[in-house]
Enzyme design. Structure first.
Site, PDB file in Angstrom:
ATOM      1  N   PHE A   1       0.852  -1.187   0.000  1.00  0.00           N
ATOM      2  CA  PHE A   1       0.000   0.000   0.000  1.00  0.00           C
ATOM      3  C   PHE A   1       0.892   1.242   0.000  1.00  0.00           C
ATOM      4  CE2 PHE A   1      -3.088   3.042   1.701  1.00  0.00           C
ATOM      5  CZ  PHE A   1      -4.202   2.723   0.934  1.00  0.00           C
TER       6      PHE A   1
ATOM      7  N   SER B   1       1.107  -1.679   5.669  1.00  0.00           N
ATOM      8  CA  SER B   1       1.914  -1.528   6.882  1.00  0.00           C
ATOM      9  C   SER B   1       1.335  -2.271   8.080  1.00  0.00           C
ATOM     10  CB  SER B   1       2.069  -0.044   7.221  1.00  0.00           C
ATOM     11  OG  SER B   1       2.816   0.601   6.216  1.00  0.00           O
ATOM     12  N   PHE B   2       0.031  -2.442   8.118  1.00  0.00           N
ATOM     13  CA  PHE B   2      -0.582  -3.159   9.236  1.00  0.00           C
ATOM     14  C   PHE B   2      -0.131  -4.619   9.267  1.00  0.00           C
ATOM     15  CE2 PHE B   2      -4.007  -5.378  11.473  1.00  0.00           C
ATOM     16  CZ  PHE B   2      -4.122  -4.593  12.613  1.00  0.00           C
ATOM     17  N   GLU B   3       0.108  -5.199   8.103  1.00  0.00           N
ATOM     18  CA  GLU B   3       0.512  -6.602   8.015  1.00  0.00           C
ATOM     19  C   GLU B   3       2.016  -6.806   8.207  1.00  0.00           C
ATOM     20  OE1 GLU B   3      -3.337  -5.932   6.319  1.00  0.00           O
ATOM     21  OE2 GLU B   3      -1.442  -5.058   5.658  1.00  0.00           O
TER      22      GLU B   3
ATOM     23  N   ALA C   1       4.510   2.851   4.339  1.00  0.00           N
ATOM     24  CA  ALA C   1       4.130   4.268   4.359  1.00  0.00           C
ATOM     25  C   ALA C   1       2.672   4.377   4.778  1.00  0.00           C
ATOM     26  CB  ALA C   1       4.342   4.902   2.989  1.00  0.00           C
ATOM     27  N   ILE C   2       2.458   5.127   5.847  1.00  0.00           N
ATOM     28  CA  ILE C   2       1.108   5.378   6.337  1.00  0.00           C
ATOM     29  C   ILE C   2       0.892   6.884   6.249  1.00  0.00           C
ATOM     30  CG2 ILE C   2      -0.506   5.087   8.250  1.00  0.00           C
ATOM     31  CD1 ILE C   2       1.474   2.943   9.357  1.00  0.00           C
TER      32      ILE C   2
ATOM     33  N   THR D   1      -9.838  10.261   8.468  1.00  0.00           N
ATOM     34  CA  THR D   1     -10.421   9.453   9.546  1.00  0.00           C
ATOM     35  C   THR D   1      -9.329   9.033  10.526  1.00  0.00           C
ATOM     36  OG1 THR D   1     -10.064   7.330   8.447  1.00  0.00           O
ATOM     37  CG2 THR D   1     -12.089   8.536   7.871  1.00  0.00           C
TER      38      THR D   1
ATOM     39  N   HIS E   1      -8.272   6.209  11.093  1.00  0.00           N
ATOM     40  CA  HIS E   1      -7.632   4.977  10.620  1.00  0.00           C
ATOM     41  C   HIS E   1      -6.108   5.074  10.696  1.00  0.00           C
ATOM     42  CE1 HIS E   1      -6.343   2.104   7.386  1.00  0.00           C
ATOM     43  NE2 HIS E   1      -7.161   1.340   8.075  1.00  0.00           N
TER      44      HIS E   1
ATOM     45  N   ARG F   1      10.606  12.196   2.090  1.00  0.00           N
ATOM     46  CA  ARG F   1      11.393  11.304   2.940  1.00  0.00           C
ATOM     47  C   ARG F   1      11.818  10.031   2.214  1.00  0.00           C
ATOM     48  NH1 ARG F   1       8.439  14.672   5.379  1.00  0.00           N
ATOM     49  NH2 ARG F   1       8.807  15.434   7.482  1.00  0.00           N
TER      50      ARG F   1
END
Length: 181
Positions: free
Chosen positions: A24, A62-64, A86-87, A92, A94, A133
Site C-alpha cells: 500500500f 503496513s498493518f501486516e 508508508a502510512i 479518519t 484509521h 522522505r
C-alpha cells in the site's frame, strides 16, 4: 570495561537480511526499498533477489508488516529484518490505529525474537511529506539499511561465544556472560 558498537568493517558476506515491504502506498515504498538496497549494496551486500543475502517479502500494507516480520525473525535465518511501509494521514482516525499497531508490532517482533527488526514505516500527514522522505529530499530507506547493518553487527558481538551458558547468567549479568564467552 568493554565498548560494543556495530561496525561496517567485518565480513558482510555472511550477513542475511529480510526486507518486509508494505505494498500500500507503493509509490513511496518502492522508493524506500531502492534507498535501502542502495545502502546495503554500497556496503557489500548482494541485494539481488536471486542471491543468498536478502529475501524480499511483500505484504498488503503496513498493518501486516509486523506479523510477517515476527514470523521471519522467529526463523532465525536472518541477522536483521527491515520493515518498510508508508502510512499517510487521511480524514479518519484509521491512520492513528494503523500507525500505532505497526509501531507496537515491529517493536514486539524484535523484543520477542532477539533479532533486530528495523522500523522503516513512514508516518506522514501528506503524500508530499512521504515522497520527500523517500527520495525527493533524502531517502530514509538508506538510513533503514544502515541501521540494519549496524544492529546485525552489534548483535553478533553481543551473542555469547559459548551458546551453552545458562540463560540466567545472560539475563542477570550480560556483561559477565559476554566477557566469559
Amino acid at each position: 570495561m568493554t565498548v560494543f558498537e556495530g561496525n561496517f568493517t567485518e565480513d558482510i558476506s555472511s550477513l542475511r537480511f529480510a526486507i518486509v515491504i508494505g505494498r500500500f502506498n507503493d509509490l513511496v515504498t518502492d522508493k524506500l526499498l531502492s534507498g535501502c538496497q542502495d545502502c546495503l549494496k554500497r556496503h557489500g551486500v548482494d541485494v539481488n533477489p536471486d542471491g543468498t543475502q536478502v529475501d524480499y517479502i511483500w505484504v498488503p500494507g503496513s498493518f501486516e508488516v509486523p506479523m510477517v516480520a515476527r514470523q521471519v525473525a522467529l526463523s532465525h535465518r536472518y541477522d536483521a529484518v527491515i520493515c518498510l511501509g508508508a502510512i499517510i494521514r487521511g480524514q479518519t482516525p484509521h491512520f492513528d490505529y494503523v500507525a500505532a499497531e505497526a509501531a507496537k508490532g515491529i517493536a514486539a517482533a524484535a523484543f520477542q525474537t532477539g533479532v533486530p527488526v528495523v522500523f522503516g514505516i513512514l508516518t506522514t500527514d501528506t503524500l508530499q511529506q512521504a515522497l520527500e522522505r523517500a527520495g525527493i529530499k533524502s531517502n530514509l530507506g538508506w538510513n533503514y539499511g544502515l541501521s540494519a547493518l549496524e544492529m546485525a553487527s552489534l548483535m553478533r558481538q553481543l551473542r555469547p561465544r559459548n551458546e551453552d551458558k545458562p540463560l540466567e547468567l545472560l539475563e542477570n549479568n550480560p556483561q559477565q556472560a559476554l566477557m566469559e564467552g
